[in-house]
Design a protein around this motif. Structure first.
Motif, short mmCIF file in Angstrom:
data_model
loop_
_atom_site.label_atom_id
_atom_site.label_comp_id
_atom_site.label_asym_id
_atom_site.label_seq_id
_atom_site.Cartn_x
_atom_site.Cartn_y
_atom_site.Cartn_z
N THR A 199 0.71 -1.35 0.09
CA THR A 199 0.08 -0.02 0.02
C THR A 199 0.92 1.23 -0.21
O THR A 199 1.61 1.42 0.99
CB THR A 199 -0.97 0.03 1.18
N ILE A 200 1.03 1.91 -1.19
CA ILE A 200 1.76 3.21 -1.24
C ILE A 200 1.41 4.25 -0.02
O ILE A 200 0.40 4.42 0.35
CB ILE A 200 1.44 4.05 -2.64
N ALA A 201 2.53 4.64 0.64
CA ALA A 201 2.59 5.47 1.73
C ALA A 201 3.99 6.28 1.71
O ALA A 201 4.93 6.19 2.39
CB ALA A 201 2.21 4.57 3.07
N GLN A 202 3.84 7.42 0.61
CA GLN A 202 5.27 7.76 0.43
C GLN A 202 5.04 9.18 0.65
O GLN A 202 6.16 9.83 0.29
CB GLN A 202 5.63 7.36 -1.06
N GLY A 203 4.03 9.95 0.84
CA GLY A 203 4.02 11.39 0.95
C GLY A 203 4.02 11.89 -0.38
O GLY A 203 3.93 11.57 -1.41
N LEU A 204 3.91 13.16 -0.50
CA LEU A 204 3.95 14.08 -1.64
C LEU A 204 2.73 13.63 -2.71
O LEU A 204 3.23 13.16 -3.83
CB LEU A 204 5.06 14.10 -2.29
N LEU A 205 1.56 13.48 -1.98
CA LEU A 205 0.34 12.87 -2.73
C LEU A 205 0.59 11.35 -3.14
O LEU A 205 -0.23 11.16 -4.12
CB LEU A 205 0.30 13.77 -4.25
N HIS A 206 1.06 10.90 -2.59
CA HIS A 206 1.36 9.38 -2.91
C HIS A 206 0.93 8.67 -1.52
O HIS A 206 1.78 8.16 -0.92
CB HIS A 206 2.83 9.06 -3.42
N ASP A 207 -0.25 8.43 -1.05
CA ASP A 207 -0.61 7.92 0.41
C ASP A 207 -1.97 7.25 0.19
O ASP A 207 -2.84 7.79 -0.82
CB ASP A 207 -0.70 8.99 1.45
N ASN A 208 -2.31 6.05 0.76
CA ASN A 208 -3.53 5.48 1.17
C ASN A 208 -4.02 5.77 2.45
O ASN A 208 -3.09 6.01 3.39
CB ASN A 208 -3.36 4.24 0.51
N TYR A 209 -5.39 5.18 2.89
CA TYR A 209 -5.71 5.62 4.09
C TYR A 209 -6.48 4.19 4.70
O TYR A 209 -7.14 3.76 3.69
CB TYR A 209 -6.65 6.86 4.06
N VAL A 210 -6.21 3.72 5.87
CA VAL A 210 -6.54 2.72 6.25
C VAL A 210 -7.43 3.04 7.51
O VAL A 210 -6.89 3.65 8.57
CB VAL A 210 -5.34 1.77 6.88
N TYR A 211 -8.71 2.96 7.50
CA TYR A 211 -9.82 3.42 8.72
C TYR A 211 -9.38 4.91 8.84
O TYR A 211 -9.54 5.10 10.05
CB TYR A 211 -9.51 2.35 9.87
N GLY A 212 -9.20 5.49 7.81
CA GLY A 212 -9.01 6.90 7.89
C GLY A 212 -7.71 7.46 8.33
O GLY A 212 -7.48 8.67 8.51
N VAL A 213 -6.79 6.75 8.40
CA VAL A 213 -5.45 7.04 9.09
C VAL A 213 -4.49 6.88 7.75
O VAL A 213 -4.40 5.94 7.03
CB VAL A 213 -4.87 6.07 10.05
N ASP A 214 -3.73 7.89 7.59
CA ASP A 214 -2.60 7.87 6.66
C ASP A 214 -1.97 6.80 6.79
O ASP A 214 -1.28 6.51 7.93
CB ASP A 214 -1.89 9.34 6.76
N ALA A 215 -1.49 6.02 5.82
CA ALA A 215 -0.90 4.45 5.85
C ALA A 215 0.61 5.07 6.20
O ALA A 215 1.44 3.95 6.74
CB ALA A 215 -0.81 3.87 4.45
N LYS A 216 1.13 6.24 6.07
CA LYS A 216 2.68 6.24 6.39
C LYS A 216 2.93 6.23 8.12
O LYS A 216 3.85 5.93 8.30
CB LYS A 216 2.87 7.78 6.28
N LYS A 217 1.64 6.42 8.63
CA LYS A 217 1.90 6.35 10.09
C LYS A 217 1.67 4.89 10.77
O LYS A 217 1.37 4.64 11.70
CB LYS A 217 0.66 7.31 10.84
N LEU A 218 1.61 3.89 9.74
CA LEU A 218 1.04 2.56 10.28
C LEU A 218 2.35 1.64 10.03
O LEU A 218 3.19 1.74 9.44
CB LEU A 218 -0.02 2.02 9.62
N HIS A 219 2.28 0.75 11.02
CA HIS A 219 3.23 -0.68 11.14
C HIS A 219 2.09 -1.49 10.36
O HIS A 219 0.96 -1.35 10.11
CB HIS A 219 3.53 -1.05 12.44
#
Length: 417
Positions: A199-219
């Protein structure tokens, strides 16, 4: 054990039209345009409009940001997309109303260069599954001076709200069919298989959301496949149009449905491991290690790893493949081999190619354009001056929204010569 059971109450939509009241009658979705526009008002957006695009019409939608299937929980609360417009409790369980055969498509001034195109007729329609849907198009532009990230967030929420609004019309309807998703215990010894969901989570408009949470913040996170089908992941990435996993693709994940069909037959479907794809090496290592540890914890013997995007995500793909195989977990990779791979590993010996997207198409002028056709020259993969003096357009398959992606359901295929 009381396992999760998702019942999709599917209402078939065969036409869409504007009317005084939003409702579903005789497989037609009637839409109060003014009411929907009012519902979508957002201080970050201007020029909000709603248009319709039906299969076979000479209509071009550009630039496309996301595609969303209208769905709503039938639980007395009527939520959609947990973390955005609905509760977390009940996601992947209970009843969900689905308006099948239609979608919400978001467009407007370009957010990022990796957006796409949908034609409702012609050569694009032969390659784009979304061309066969009755599309309710939300067009909205950003207010002057807002940041691209705010623009992306606003149009993303507008699409979800439109899908929610339309799905509410189905609460009083009668389902044409019911799809039930439940994973009963397997009584015989079968190989335990999971999906590692890159699941892309790279910032700069390259993010997805899991239960509303930016995937960058997830393990890395283990989900029941029903959660995925019930709107737990929302697309927020401007990754290349052909590779993008739209919200619609998450909701109708063909790979999940294939493993469901084989559960208890020749495999034991163990779940979905969401793996954030980060740009930094340290973060790639963290997510790879976490994903493999989850797979070992639930005792899987094999994983299917579909790639999202291309280029540096191939480092994540190969790193994860290598680590799985090291621990005795067999891997199958799903990837679009349109370009030389950015990374490889000898352990990647079972790879599915979902097809090349370099072929160039010539598109005839559309009778109607929803959005901004001139912005096609800004899309990733589109050549400069691709609009000819006679109005025809030459584009690679690259810019077609949802051309293949790695969730299967592709309209192209890889052939070895």
């Amino acid at each position: 054990m009381n396992s999760m059971k998702l019942e999709l109450e599917v209402i078939e939509i065969k036409d869409i039209r504007f009317d005084r009241k939003t409702s579903v009658k005789d497989h037609v979705l009637h839409i109060n345009k003014e009411e929907l526009i009012k519902y979508l008002q957002d201080p970050r957006l201007q020029n909000i409009d709603i248009d319709l695009a039906r299969p076979g019409e000479s209509v071009r939608i550009i630039p496309v940001k996301d595609v969303i299937e209208p769905r709503i929980k039938d639980d007395g609360k009527g939520g959609s997309f947990p973390g955005f417009l609905g509760d977390y409790e009940g996601a992947g369980d209970g009843k969900t109303i689905v308006l099948r055969g239609c979608s919400v498509v978001t467009t407007g001034k370009i957010v990022g260069f990796q957006e796409g195109i949908i034609d409702m007729w012609g050569p694009v329609a032969r390659h784009c599954a979304f061309s066969a849907l009755n599309n309710v198009v939300v067009k909205a532009d950003p207010q002057d001076g807002i940041e691209p990230s705010d623009h992306e967030a606003a149009i993303r929420v507008a699409g979800l709200k439109a899908a929610h609004y339309l799905a509410k019309a189905g609460l009083q309807g009668i389902a044409d069919k019911r799809e039930v998703y439940q994973l009963p215990p397997v009584s015989k010894e079968l190989p335990k298989v999971a999906i590692m969901y890159m699941t892309i989570a790279q910032g700069l408009l390259h993010d997805n959301y899991v239960y509303g949470v930016d995937a960058k913040k997830l393990h890395p996170t283990l989900l029941h496949p029903n959660e995925l089908l019930d709107g737990a992941i929302v697309n927020g990435t401007c990754v290349v149009a052909a590779d993008k996993q739209t919200t619609y693709r998450h909701q109708n994940n063909a790979l999940v449905k294939e493993l469901y069909a084989r559960h208890g037959v020749d495999l034991d479907f163990a779940g979905v491991i969401v793996v954030p794809v980060r740009p930094e090496l340290k973060e790639k290592e963290r997510c790879c290690s976490g994903a493999v540890n989850l797979a070992r914890t639930i005792g899987v013997e094999g994983v299917i790893i579909p790639e999202e995007g291309g280029g540096n995500p191939e480092a994540d793909l190969m790193m994860t493949c290598r680590a799985c195989e090291k621990h005795g977990i067999k891997t199958v990779l799903i990837i679009a081999l349109e370009d030389p791979l950015a990374d490889t590993t000898p352990e990647a010996d079972a790879v599915i190619d979902v097809g090349n997207d370099d072929e160039v198409l010539t598109l005839e002028p559309a009778e109607k354009v929803i959005g901004y056709e001139e912005q096609i020259q800004l899309l990733s993969g589109a050549p400069e001056n691709c609009i000819a003096d006679d109005g025809r357009i030459r584009i690679p398959l690259y810019v077609i929204t949802g051309l293949h992606g790695s969730l299967i359901g592709s309209h192209v295929k890889g052939v070895a010569y």
